[in-house]
Scaffold this active site. Sequence first.
Site, PDB file in Angstrom:
ATOM      1  N   ASP A   1       7.147   4.428 -10.447  1.00 43.73           N
ATOM      2  CA  ASP A   1       8.041   4.192  -9.304  1.00 43.73           C
ATOM      3  C   ASP A   1       9.503   4.101  -9.731  1.00 43.73           C
ATOM      4  O   ASP A   1      10.108   3.030  -9.765  1.00 43.73           O
ATOM      5  CB  ASP A   1       7.606   2.948  -8.505  1.00 43.73           C
ATOM      6  CG  ASP A   1       6.434   3.286  -7.592  1.00 43.73           C
ATOM      7  OD1 ASP A   1       5.928   4.421  -7.669  1.00 43.73           O
ATOM      8  OD2 ASP A   1       6.017   2.420  -6.806  1.00 43.73           O
TER       9      ASP A   1
ATOM     10  N   GLY B   1       0.825  -1.214   0.000  1.00 48.61           N
ATOM     11  CA  GLY B   1       0.000   0.000   0.000  1.00 48.61           C
ATOM     12  C   GLY B   1       0.852   1.253   0.000  1.00 48.61           C
ATOM     13  O   GLY B   1       2.065   1.203   0.135  1.00 48.61           O
TER      14      GLY B   1
ATOM     15  N   ASP C   1       4.200  -4.575  -7.476  1.00 50.73           N
ATOM     16  CA  ASP C   1       3.595  -3.341  -6.957  1.00 50.73           C
ATOM     17  C   ASP C   1       4.137  -2.110  -7.679  1.00 50.73           C
ATOM     18  O   ASP C   1       3.640  -1.013  -7.487  1.00 50.73           O
ATOM     19  CB  ASP C   1       3.834  -3.197  -5.449  1.00 50.73           C
ATOM     20  CG  ASP C   1       5.295  -3.341  -5.074  1.00 50.73           C
ATOM     21  OD1 ASP C   1       5.881  -4.391  -5.369  1.00 50.73           O
ATOM     22  OD2 ASP C   1       5.858  -2.392  -4.494  1.00 50.73           O
TER      23      ASP C   1
HETATM   24  P1  AMP Z   1       8.887   1.304  -3.268  1.00 47.67           P
HETATM   25  O1  AMP Z   1      10.253   0.807  -2.958  1.00 47.67           O
HETATM   26  O2  AMP Z   1       8.840   2.809  -3.361  1.00 47.67           O
HETATM   27  O3  AMP Z   1       8.255   0.659  -4.437  1.00 47.67           O
HETATM   28  O4  AMP Z   1       8.022   0.985  -1.989  1.00 47.67           O
HETATM   29  C1  AMP Z   1       7.681  -0.322  -1.572  1.00 47.67           C
HETATM   30  C2  AMP Z   1       6.718  -0.230  -0.410  1.00 47.67           C
HETATM   31  O5  AMP Z   1       7.345   0.362   0.725  1.00 47.67           O
HETATM   32  C3  AMP Z   1       5.488   0.612  -0.688  1.00 47.67           C
HETATM   33  O6  AMP Z   1       4.419   0.034   0.006  1.00 47.67           O
HETATM   34  C4  AMP Z   1       5.849   1.936  -0.086  1.00 47.67           C
HETATM   35  O7  AMP Z   1       4.726   2.706   0.245  1.00 47.67           O
HETATM   36  C5  AMP Z   1       6.629   1.514   1.142  1.00 47.67           C
HETATM   37  N1  AMP Z   1       7.575   2.553   1.571  1.00 47.67           N
HETATM   38  C6  AMP Z   1       8.708   2.916   0.946  1.00 47.67           C
HETATM   39  N2  AMP Z   1       9.340   3.891   1.622  1.00 47.67           N
HETATM   40  C7  AMP Z   1       8.590   4.178   2.704  1.00 47.67           C
HETATM   41  C8  AMP Z   1       8.700   5.107   3.797  1.00 47.67           C
HETATM   42  N3  AMP Z   1       9.740   5.931   3.895  1.00 47.67           N
HETATM   43  N4  AMP Z   1       7.733   5.093   4.721  1.00 47.67           N
HETATM   44  C9  AMP Z   1       6.694   4.260   4.622  1.00 47.67           C
HETATM   45  N5  AMP Z   1       6.519   3.360   3.634  1.00 47.67           N
HETATM   46  C10 AMP Z   1       7.464   3.311   2.681  1.00 47.67           C
HETATM   47 MG    MG Z   2       6.583   1.234  -5.291  1.00 46.68          MG
END
Ligand code: AMP
Ligand code: MG
Length: 489
Positions: A257, A85, A247
Amino acid sequence: MIELQQNYARLPAAFHAQMDPVPVKAPRLIAFNRELADFLGLDISDSTEGQLAALFGGNTVPAGARPVAMAYAGHQFGNFVPQLGDGRAILLGEVEGRDGLLRDIHLKGAGATPFSRGGDGRSALGPVIREYLVSEAMHALGAPTTRALAAVTTGEHVQREQPVPGGILARVARSHVRVGTFQYFAARGDTGSLSVLVEHVIDRLYPAARNADSPALDLLARVIAVQAALVARWLSLGFVHGVMNTDNMAVSGETIDFGPCAFMEAYDPDAVWSSIDRRGRYAFSNQPRIALWNLARLAETLLPLIDDDQQAAIEAANGALEAFPKAFDQAWVENMRMKLGLTEAREGDVDLAQRLLDSMHAGGADFTLTFRYLADAMDEDGDVGKLFELFSGREGIEAWLADWRARLDAEGRGDKDVATDLLAANPALIPRNHRVEQAIRAAEDDDDFSVFDRLRSAWLRPYDPAPGDADLIRPAAPDERVARTFCGT
Ligand code: AMP
Ligand code: MG
């Protein structure tokens, strides 16, 4: 100042968590994409810079908006996580673009949400700058992508390996629904929500699927087609996404992303930059295979909606998935033909393109400039000195050039026309990784956005270099090379 629609927020509660962005201390606007704002019909003519900073920093929520964090699951490096999410992002709502299609406006780095899983919900400034630069460059390079509308610094620090300045990116997408959104409901056995999701995505992205015998199967086929085209386009640009988790794959077929992504310099099919991709799962040439793997995960979620008879559903889904390799190969060779100035499809084209890549690989040649300098061979003097300089040895490329010339001659077009096409198909300016890093370093270390500003405007015209761009065109010198890129987290 912005009127937002709430289509996603109106979906049932299971789809999202309703919440406002968490305000930041001192939002400051560091980039605003006027052209995109215009396209979206945003009425910001009366807004001050401070108001825009407050809006895109999440400190003011537009009247009537119902911001939500979207729920999704996902396979991360092959491992299924049933709940991810939006942990650091919030969908403000949707607006209608000048093309009549809806776009999401989404703030990344907008504070902790119920999906944060212990994360701080924030983003460092570096990843905001990377995503802004690379997503806008991707758009200019003709690849479907989410876009950057604005970026702000927050006036706060976020704790990573050390404290770094925080940032927020306002990004725009045709839809933020991911393969992982479907997986979220499938993992819960919630077929009711799945069919609501299918309906939503069809309404939003693929209205023609509504009239198909099986809308879910038709939707699957359409997502397969747009992903095949997208990944073929990435490969034609030397782009490595870096984290093709389910995701991070949008069903709209937009690149989404931008984490540890990079454009390759010397051609290498095994190129990997991501610090967390130790086994090369998301290496350059593995991307089509991974896209298909992700699409198979999407197909699995749709089975109950495709046919009540499971065996029949599996057969239908497999039939749809089988179209991927063909669609990808077709899109790939079409991209390559354009890059080689060929207008007719002929047998041997795949081989011709592949042999150029092989000689680049053997000669350590820069991917982008090899294609760009092919146009020199069309000049009256046919001076291919710059091209040869890219290769450690000439034999491979010399032999290839002769074959390519013969193939072009068979089409019988004038050299000038071919040269014009080559320059229009092969960019001179791509987001070279060391330049992205320079923009990040200057911004994070010295609060200096001049590099960011320069790159932002240069990369809007990748096919049209200006006299002052020489340093942006050349590949990284050995001491400038970036070996690893890091996720935004
Ligand atoms: P991503 O690496 O950006 O594709 O993120 C993977 C998951 O980790 C997603 O659910 C993001 O919302 C969550 N996420 C990444 N960075 C953070 C953060 N600093 N705080 C909270 N959730 C995070
Ligand atoms: Mg992501």
